[in-house]
Design a protein around this motif. Structure first.
Motif, PDB file in Angstrom:
ATOM      1  N   ASP A  19       0.832  -1.198   0.000  1.00 21.26           N
ATOM      2  CA  ASP A  19       0.000   0.000   0.000  1.00 21.26           C
ATOM      3  C   ASP A  19       0.879   1.265   0.000  1.00 21.26           C
ATOM      4  N   VAL A  20       0.672   2.118  -0.993  1.00 23.31           N
ATOM      5  CA  VAL A  20       1.546   3.289  -1.156  1.00 23.31           C
ATOM      6  C   VAL A  20       1.438   4.242   0.038  1.00 23.31           C
ATOM      7  N   GLU A  21       0.219   4.468   0.509  1.00 17.63           N
ATOM      8  CA  GLU A  21       0.017   5.372   1.656  1.00 17.63           C
ATOM      9  C   GLU A  21       0.833   4.909   2.855  1.00 17.63           C
ATOM     10  N   ALA A  22       0.687   3.611   3.162  1.00 14.08           N
ATOM     11  CA  ALA A  22       1.379   3.054   4.330  1.00 14.08           C
ATOM     12  C   ALA A  22       2.888   3.082   4.116  1.00 14.08           C
ATOM     13  N   TYR A  23       3.302   2.818   2.882  1.00 15.20           N
ATOM     14  CA  TYR A  23       4.734   2.837   2.568  1.00 15.20           C
ATOM     15  C   TYR A  23       5.321   4.228   2.783  1.00 15.20           C
ATOM     16  N   MET A  24       4.628   5.258   2.263  1.00 12.77           N
ATOM     17  CA  MET A  24       5.136   6.622   2.413  1.00 12.77           C
ATOM     18  C   MET A  24       5.150   7.036   3.885  1.00 12.77           C
ATOM     19  N   GLN A  25       4.149   6.598   4.608  1.00 11.77           N
ATOM     20  CA  GLN A  25       4.084   6.887   6.044  1.00 11.77           C
ATOM     21  C   GLN A  25       5.315   6.291   6.756  1.00 11.77           C
ATOM     22  N   ARG A  26       5.678   5.054   6.366  1.00 15.15           N
ATOM     23  CA  ARG A  26       6.866   4.431   6.961  1.00 15.15           C
ATOM     24  C   ARG A  26       8.132   5.226   6.611  1.00 15.15           C
ATOM     25  N   LEU A  27       8.227   5.648   5.357  1.00 15.30           N
ATOM     26  CA  LEU A  27       9.388   6.465   4.975  1.00 15.30           C
ATOM     27  C   LEU A  27       9.429   7.746   5.808  1.00 15.30           C
ATOM     28  N   GLY A  28       8.252   8.361   5.962  1.00 10.16           N
ATOM     29  CA  GLY A  28       8.165   9.608   6.731  1.00 10.16           C
ATOM     30  C   GLY A  28       8.612   9.412   8.168  1.00 10.16           C
ATOM     31  N   GLN A  29       8.098   8.391   8.804  1.00  8.62           N
ATOM     32  CA  GLN A  29       8.484   8.116  10.190  1.00  8.62           C
ATOM     33  C   GLN A  29       9.987   7.858  10.301  1.00  8.62           C
ATOM     34  N   GLY A  30      10.487   7.056   9.364  1.00  8.70           N
ATOM     35  CA  GLY A  30      11.920   6.752   9.369  1.00  8.70           C
ATOM     36  C   GLY A  30      12.749   8.022   9.211  1.00  8.70           C
ATOM     37  N   LEU A 209       3.819  12.441  -0.265  1.00 13.21           N
ATOM     38  CA  LEU A 209       5.058  13.077   0.204  1.00 13.21           C
ATOM     39  C   LEU A 209       4.862  14.563   0.492  1.00 13.21           C
ATOM     40  N   ILE A 210       4.030  15.228  -0.325  1.00 15.36           N
ATOM     41  CA  ILE A 210       3.878  16.679  -0.170  1.00 15.36           C
ATOM     42  C   ILE A 210       2.764  17.039   0.809  1.00 15.36           C
ATOM     43  N   SER A 211       2.177  16.035   1.440  1.00 15.85           N
ATOM     44  CA  SER A 211       1.085  16.371   2.370  1.00 15.85           C
ATOM     45  C   SER A 211       1.238  15.636   3.697  1.00 15.85           C
ATOM     46  N   MET A 212       2.486  15.533   4.181  1.00 18.09           N
ATOM     47  CA  MET A 212       2.751  14.943   5.486  1.00 18.09           C
ATOM     48  C   MET A 212       3.544  15.931   6.349  1.00 18.09           C
ATOM     49  N   PRO A 213       2.914  17.053   6.750  1.00 22.93           N
ATOM     50  CA  PRO A 213       3.696  18.036   7.529  1.00 22.93           C
ATOM     51  C   PRO A 213       4.252  17.448   8.824  1.00 22.93           C
ATOM     52  N   GLU A 214       3.641  16.360   9.296  1.00 22.63           N
ATOM     53  CA  GLU A 214       4.158  15.752  10.524  1.00 22.63           C
ATOM     54  C   GLU A 214       5.513  15.085  10.299  1.00 22.63           C
ATOM     55  N   TYR A 215       5.826  14.741   9.060  1.00 20.49           N
ATOM     56  CA  TYR A 215       7.088  14.048   8.774  1.00 20.49           C
ATOM     57  C   TYR A 215       8.037  14.836   7.878  1.00 20.49           C
ATOM     58  N   VAL A 216       7.482  15.723   7.063  1.00 19.78           N
ATOM     59  CA  VAL A 216       8.316  16.410   6.069  1.00 19.78           C
ATOM     60  C   VAL A 216       8.258  17.919   6.325  1.00 19.78           C
TER      61      VAL A 216
END
Lengths: 435, 435
Positions: A19-30, A209-216
């Protein structure tokens, strides 16, 4: 595409990320976790990682070129235009430049931790500003795979965590380069979240990627105007952007004619496709008749098509008329708009109205006019007696650049390591309290 | 309200501005034109305008106080709460401070035109960065009418054009102050578009102000968190914002106990309603038993309510339990959350998780821990052995502040004149072209 086709097309370079959403979330957290650790990584460790990547890339030349060959074959098959294929292509010379680039970034001074203006205040505290990383930087770019390494090295050296999303055309090349980056981080003991290359070509990854202010913390898009405009419109985090470069050279009546000729020709013809190339030449009326024919001959030798205002055409005769659209145009091609103006005020009014606030130059020997042009022209680079082609991170001595910002806030002009940092206040006391 | 009532209510202080959209567009155009002119206004003219405003305000004391009395009467009638009425109220002392403030801003160094780091490059060009105004700044604020003058003076001195939108409670006071501003600009020969006070209390004016990127370069909201969040969400131009201040003091085991006591008490009790007031105290476990009872007595004398973690309550006994919400809370009141932690890593992890990246302090005599806290805590102000209450433009020596930014890009921490400017590159050449 059927599930079957999808499976049979599956390439080890683009692993099944689910799942792309979950994958990007993992990248963000990392990335967020890595950014916290990166704040306390010293210069030596960052340089060790950069040099390890250089060594690993040297060893992996074969794999990277093979991967690039697959990208090129796919690109040719899908009818990618020649210019894009050229940007995509790697060879030993380009790999050499990438390897040298890593060593060069390692040799640059580390901006992080630098304290400016530490001064004592009447209360007894000392106050200064310390340069610190921005945090997590998302970079979105198109076909050139060398950007993967450039962006990784600049973000790393400036103490940030990076999430890099390259173009789908370059997916195999990027995956091969990403392997060197990962191994280099590991060898230097840095967290793998410090640089992550998005391993899916699914476009939804960009949206996330452009809509995760909590990670980016900030997005830097590199590419065509439409990509940048779309990202700026949709992003929910700040964007450091580079829109168009409608650059001007204004030749004042007080100009040294030799300098004027050299600069006007170089600014247009040194390279056509770059954002700091002159697109409109403004010539002061009293010298137009003397200069324009010589200039036109020089441009003719370079095969540059001229489009002029009425007064320009009255002097040069056989050239096309420049329309309103020409004054706004970023040709990125051997085409030049020319306008005869009445003095510096008319020139600056033209630049204010039609320019893109990128880079503008005056040619003059008049001290007062030089000072006025520098103070009043509202562009990211303003020049006196120099070619607009100098607007570049390397030429300015930044060592490297991640792009040229046409924004007003934060970073303006070529963005190097310093542009990837911010400053916080530090207060050193000895038990002081507020009275 | 009927048209009749509207007419009879009509006040000379709020002129009939007609269509709000068109009115805001006119203000925007006026500001953009003025911003272009302001780029070439010298320091003497800007200071002359500031001093003229001070003189005019001195002469208009009566009118301003009368207008303020009308605002206060209207506020009392409409049931405005006491705290807001207090912020709204002007008297001779506050007017003195406003007049002094203008003279003080006039005495500050002009940041515009300053060139940093001009250096020669191998190509023969010289490159530096020149500080220039941001352009047009929109400021949106609430009841305090003195903000009108403060914001006007800081934007003017930094060479920007300003559009100021105050709260409707202060409309008559703001109109009277705006008259002094206009007359001061005129007396110094500056364009009236340099500072414009929005003369309508229609809320649509705010919506328009924050969505005119063609006329407004940056928005600075000053006020409560909900105002700032709404503006940030809806703005189509960059916002320099100040969200909450959940500030921490961490007392390490290596702290000098006297300094720890003085700082922890001052950071909480010097003023309760300010954003740089400590909201959570973190105490290193080995010194908790020795310090907490003394601290609790001191807070008791100031009437501060304590809420503690389990370990704090095991030492202090009769205090309330701090919930998850308490660690996130910006009380702005005589309430303090206290947590016992195990060393600097646990303290920094707490700050990273619950803090608002505003201002955080460590009390320690340990060199290495001081250095780590300064480098690793990601807040706009990070302090060693000093009260968080020092996070303030005046205390930092900025001369004045337009707010405290909790943003990461551009300006971080107290924003003074420099935060209202940006830097462009200047290139000085002698005919150089790119090889």
């Amino acid at each position: 595409m059927t599930a079957q086709a999808s499976r049979s097309d599956h390439d080890p370079a683009t692993p099944d990320i689910g799942d792309v959403e979950a994958y990007m979330q993992r990248l963000g957290q990392g990335a967020r976790e890595a950014a916290t650790r990166m704040r306390r990584v010293d210069t030596a460790a960052k340089n060790a990682a950069l040099l390890a990547m250089a060594e690993l890339l040297e060893q992996a030349r074969g794999e990277v070129l093979d991967a690039n060959a697959r990208d090129l074959a796919r690109g040719r098959e899908s009818g990618l235009e020649a210019a894009l294929l050229d940007r995509l292509a790697l060879d030993d010379t380009r790999l050499d430049a990438m390897i040298d680039g890593l060593a060069q970034v390692a040799s640059l001074p580390d901006p992080v931790g630098e304290i400016d203006g530490l001064r004592s205040r009447p209360s007894g505290i000392q106050v200064g500003q310390m340069r610190v990383p921005l945090g997590v930087i998302g970079i979105i770019y198109e076909s050139r795979p060398n950007v993967t390494l450039e962006a990784a090295s600049l973000c790393l050296k400036s103490g940030n965590a990076a999430i890099l999303r390259g173009g789908s055309e370059a997916r195999d090349s990027n995956a091969a380069i990403a392997a060197c980056i990962r191994a280099g981080l590991a060898r230097a003991g840095l967290p793998e979240g410090a640089v992550q290359v998005v391993a899916t070509t699914d476009r939804a990854a960009v949206g996330r990627l452009i809509s995760m202010p909590e990670y980016v913390d900030v997005i830097i898009p590199r590419g065509g105007k439409s990509l940048i405009e779309r990202i700026t419109r949709e992003a929910r985090v700040p964007v450091i952007k580079h829109l168009d470069g409608v650059c001007h050279v204004y030749i004042d009546a007080s100009a040294d004619p030799d300098k004027a000729l050299a600069i006007a020709v170089n600014a247009k013809t040194h390279r056509y496709g770059t954002c700091n190339t002159m697109e409109t030449l403004l010539v002061d009326a009293p010298v137009a008749e003397a200069l324009l024919p010589t200039l036109a001959r020089a441009y003719g030798e370079h095969g540059v098509e001229l489009r002029g205002c009425e007064r320009t055409r009255a002097i040069l005769g056989d050239i096309a008329e420049a329309s309103e659209a020409d004054w706004h145009a970023e040709y990125l091609a051997p085409v030049l708009a020319i306008r005869v103006v009445d003095g510096i005020d008319a020139a600056m009014a033209h630049i204010e109205r039609y320019g893109s606030r990128h880079t503008d130059a005056i040619v003059t020997e008049h001290y007062g006019l030089a000072r006025r042009f520098l103070a009043e022209v509202d562009s990211s680079s303003v020049m006196v007696n120099a070619s607009t082609r100098f607007a570049d991170g390397f030429e300015y001595g930044l060592g490297a650049e991640i792009g040229i910002s046409t924004d007003r806030l934060h970073a303006r002009g070529p963005v190097g390591l310093e542009g990837l940092t911010t400053r916080k206040y530090v207060v050193l006391g000895d038990g002081q309290v507020r009275r």
